[in-house]
Design a protein around this motif. Structure first.
Motif, PDB file in Angstrom:
ATOM      1  N   ASN A  40      -1.102  30.659  47.247  1.00  0.00           N
ATOM      2  CA  ASN A  40       0.297  30.356  47.769  1.00  0.00           C
ATOM      3  C   ASN A  40       0.111  30.108  49.362  1.00  0.00           C
ATOM      4  O   ASN A  40      -0.506  30.957  50.198  1.00  0.00           O
ATOM      5  N   SER A  43       4.600  28.841  50.997  1.00  0.00           N
ATOM      6  CA  SER A  43       5.448  28.651  49.893  1.00  0.00           C
ATOM      7  C   SER A  43       5.163  27.722  48.978  1.00  0.00           C
ATOM      8  O   SER A  43       6.245  27.220  48.180  1.00  0.00           O
ATOM      9  N   TYR A  45       2.870  26.575  46.070  1.00  0.00           N
ATOM     10  CA  TYR A  45       1.960  27.262  44.938  1.00  0.00           C
ATOM     11  C   TYR A  45       1.084  26.165  44.424  1.00  0.00           C
ATOM     12  O   TYR A  45       1.618  25.038  43.913  1.00  0.00           O
ATOM     13  N   GLU A  72       4.221  32.576  34.604  1.00  0.00           N
ATOM     14  CA  GLU A  72       4.309  33.705  35.380  1.00  0.00           C
ATOM     15  C   GLU A  72       4.800  33.134  36.939  1.00  0.00           C
ATOM     16  O   GLU A  72       5.595  33.859  37.369  1.00  0.00           O
ATOM     17  N   ARG A  74       7.151  30.751  37.175  1.00  0.00           N
ATOM     18  CA  ARG A  74       8.550  30.624  36.927  1.00  0.00           C
ATOM     19  C   ARG A  74       9.283  31.892  36.842  1.00  0.00           C
ATOM     20  O   ARG A  74      10.270  32.139  37.743  1.00  0.00           O
ATOM     21  N   GLU A  75       8.718  32.992  36.417  1.00  0.00           N
ATOM     22  CA  GLU A  75       9.116  34.269  36.462  1.00  0.00           C
ATOM     23  C   GLU A  75       9.111  35.015  37.995  1.00  0.00           C
ATOM     24  O   GLU A  75      10.157  35.529  38.380  1.00  0.00           O
ATOM     25  N   GLY A  76       8.297  34.387  38.731  1.00  0.00           N
ATOM     26  CA  GLY A  76       8.260  34.735  40.238  1.00  0.00           C
ATOM     27  C   GLY A  76       9.231  33.947  41.146  1.00  0.00           C
ATOM     28  O   GLY A  76       9.289  34.179  42.356  1.00  0.00           O
ATOM     29  N   GLY A  77       9.837  32.927  40.370  1.00  0.00           N
ATOM     30  CA  GLY A  77      10.900  32.136  41.361  1.00  0.00           C
ATOM     31  C   GLY A  77      10.132  30.824  41.793  1.00  0.00           C
ATOM     32  O   GLY A  77      11.015  29.924  42.522  1.00  0.00           O
ATOM     33  N   ALA A  78       8.966  30.370  41.340  1.00  0.00           N
ATOM     34  CA  ALA A  78       8.300  29.313  41.809  1.00  0.00           C
ATOM     35  C   ALA A  78       9.372  27.975  41.151  1.00  0.00           C
ATOM     36  O   ALA A  78       9.769  28.029  40.063  1.00  0.00           O
ATOM     37  N   LYS A  79       9.557  27.153  42.251  1.00  0.00           N
ATOM     38  CA  LYS A  79      10.059  25.991  41.711  1.00  0.00           C
ATOM     39  C   LYS A  79       8.973  24.697  41.720  1.00  0.00           C
ATOM     40  O   LYS A  79       9.387  23.691  40.968  1.00  0.00           O
TER      41      LYS A  79
END
Length: 85
Positions: A40, A43, A45, A72, A74-79
């Motif tokens: 990371n 912000s 990834y 993983e 997506r579940e953590g909010g990555a766009k």
């Protein structure tokens, strides 16, 4: 994986921004046959490392690993996710 720069010794500092590491292990031999890491950076990834050993390439293992990594994130909010190759 060590020769390819995909492995860090326990006494070495973590690579800058390291977020997650993944390994694929062959059930019968307990051999690591695939590995990847995500960092990371401000912000963003990035898939920093990604490898499957030659004898296991072409069997869909890389696709499976990538799908698990993206799940993983997506579940953590990555766009957005970048692949640095």
């Amino acid at each position: 994986f060590k020769e390819a720069g995909l492995e860090v010794e326990l006494n070495e500092p973590d690579p800058k921004g390291l977020l997650m590491c993944f390994e694929v292990v062959e059930k019968n031999s307990n051999e690591i046959i695939g590995a990847a890491s995500i960092i990371n950076n401000k912000s963003n990834y990035q898939i920093k490392t990604f490898a499957i050993t030659k004898p296991y390439q072409g069997r869909g293992i890389g696709r499976y690993l990538l799908e698990k990594m993206l799940d993983e994130l997506r579940e953590g909010g990555a766009k957005k996710v970048f692949l640095v190759a």
